[in-house]
Design an enzyme around this catalytic site. Sequence first.
Site, PDB file in Angstrom:
ATOM      1  CE  LYS A 166       1.396 -17.479  -2.289  1.00 41.35           C
ATOM      2  NZ  LYS A 166       0.323 -18.689  -2.326  1.00 41.35           N
TER       3      LYS A 166
ATOM      4  CE1 TYR B  88      -3.673  -2.472   0.606  1.00 40.51           C
ATOM      5  CE2 TYR B  88      -4.597  -0.516   1.112  1.00 40.51           C
ATOM      6  CZ  TYR B  88      -4.775  -1.487   0.729  1.00 40.51           C
ATOM      7  OH  TYR B  88      -6.013  -2.231   0.809  1.00 40.51           O
TER       8      TYR B  88
ATOM      9  CG  ASP C 139      -8.207  -4.621   1.599  1.00 36.05           C
ATOM     10  OD1 ASP C 139      -9.270  -3.843   2.083  1.00 36.05           O
ATOM     11  OD2 ASP C 139      -8.012  -4.458   0.178  1.00 36.05           O
TER      12      ASP C 139
ATOM     13  CG  ASP D 282     -14.035  -6.717   2.338  1.00 39.35           C
ATOM     14  OD1 ASP D 282     -13.756  -6.063   3.270  1.00 39.35           O
ATOM     15  OD2 ASP D 282     -14.330  -6.283   1.220  1.00 39.35           O
TER      16      ASP D 282
ATOM     17  CG  ASP E 271      -2.491 -20.096  -1.049  1.00 37.44           C
ATOM     18  OD1 ASP E 271      -1.811 -20.176  -0.001  1.00 37.44           O
ATOM     19  OD2 ASP E 271      -2.123 -20.908  -2.193  1.00 37.44           O
TER      20      ASP E 271
HETATM   21  C1  IPM Z   1     -10.394  -0.772   3.873  1.00 35.98           C
HETATM   22  C2  IPM Z   1     -10.873  -0.264   2.476  1.00 35.98           C
HETATM   23  C3  IPM Z   1      -9.632   0.678   2.180  1.00 35.98           C
HETATM   24  C4  IPM Z   1      -8.508  -0.110   1.948  1.00 35.98           C
HETATM   25  C5  IPM Z   1      -9.705   1.417   0.866  1.00 35.98           C
HETATM   26  C6  IPM Z   1     -10.959   2.333   0.928  1.00 35.98           C
HETATM   27  C7  IPM Z   1      -8.668   2.469   0.680  1.00 35.98           C
HETATM   28  O1  IPM Z   1     -10.879  -1.199   1.500  1.00 35.98           O
HETATM   29  O2  IPM Z   1     -10.422  -0.077   4.825  1.00 35.98           O
HETATM   30  O3  IPM Z   1     -10.446  -2.092   3.833  1.00 35.98           O
HETATM   31  O4  IPM Z   1      -8.027  -0.623   1.123  1.00 35.98           O
HETATM   32  O5  IPM Z   1      -7.582  -0.179   3.217  1.00 35.98           O
HETATM   33 MG    MG Z   2     -11.039  -3.186   2.250  1.00 36.74          MG
END
Ligand code: IPM
Ligand code: MG
Length: 360
Positions: free
Chosen positions: A190, A135, A246, A250, A222
């Site tokens: 990884k 990042y 990230d 999710d 993975d």
């Molecule tokens: C998160 C989001 C952010 C990230 C984006 C909006 C930059 O996906 O907070 O997980 O990738 O960190």
């Molecule tokens: Mg995210």
Amino acid sequence: MKIAVLPGDGIGTEIVAQALAVLQALELPFEFEHALVGGAAYAAHGHPLPEATLKLAQQADAVLFGAVGDWKYDQLERHLRPEQAILGLRKHLGLFANFRPAICYEQLVDASSLKPELIAGLDILIIRELTGDIYFGQPRGRRIASDGLFPGSEEAFDTMRYSRPEIERIAHVAFKAARQRGKKVTSVDKANVLETFQFWKDVVTEVHAQYPDVALEHMYVDNAAMQLVKRPKAFDVVVTGNMFGDILSDEAAMLTGSIGMLPSASLNERGQGLYEPSHGSAPDIAGQGIANPLATILSAAMLLRYSLRQDAAAARIEAAVQSVLAQGLRTPDIYREGCTRVGTAQMGAAVVAALRAQAG
Ligand code: IPM
Ligand code: MG
């Protein structure tokens, strides 16, 4: 207790308004200051993270954040896009430790796409390193390659990078958090392919020597993605880098079937923190009054606990949320037959009412 309030874009303003109402109902000596961030700030001031907004965040004890992003800004140059606001806040405030709990609420077991027995009682904590990795690594860019694989063609590149102190401090955070919970850390890497993550694995293993009471396992990313859906309850604390964190956070959030329920905290070394729902700005439902404010309300509870040391007040908010779920109130994202469908403001008002009922 100074709280910077940055609602941002999309549903951000609607959900933050409800979290604010809940904080106000506690009648504690908070000082709130509002500022624009993300696309809203770009529209008003030409920059997603104006100087004044950054300064306010730096001077506050904590930041209550909504969400940023809207398709209408997708064509802007990268440094002007709404997402740069949250990345800039993380970097400038040094918010390296991101806590993303994935908890399956008993009343919402059916909201998951997984079988109830796989996720009932699920309580895992993803700890994502937030200020390093691909990042933020340099160099990065896009150019005509003069001597690359295809001379004369175009190429783009980002740099994956971690330093020893960056890995050490997030590893300490993870082991300490595990001590308060199930005493197990899964470090996701990884290392079979990437030098950066072989280093990550080595450093985490070294730090682990100071925590003999906590179990450590290493897992390739993975495989971790697969195990999260196969046997999610086998995890306790998961620690990983910015990019893998990230993605996995999710995935973990959706295991619970209700990303609208999940809060997050991003902390720096001084305990200052930014608190935001795990979900995004959802421009598709913005302005309709149907977004679930509970993730933001629960983020406000995390704010009280981690940055303001108001554990009792935090517990009161969490109990109030449990109580509205028990009453059967549901925003559309978690609605199922037999429950009462409510909108954003009604849900917020119900939490406030539940808080007041406790006090009385
Ligand atoms: C998160 C989001 C952010 C990230 C984006 C909006 C930059 O996906 O907070 O997980 O990738 O960190
Ligand atoms: Mg995210």
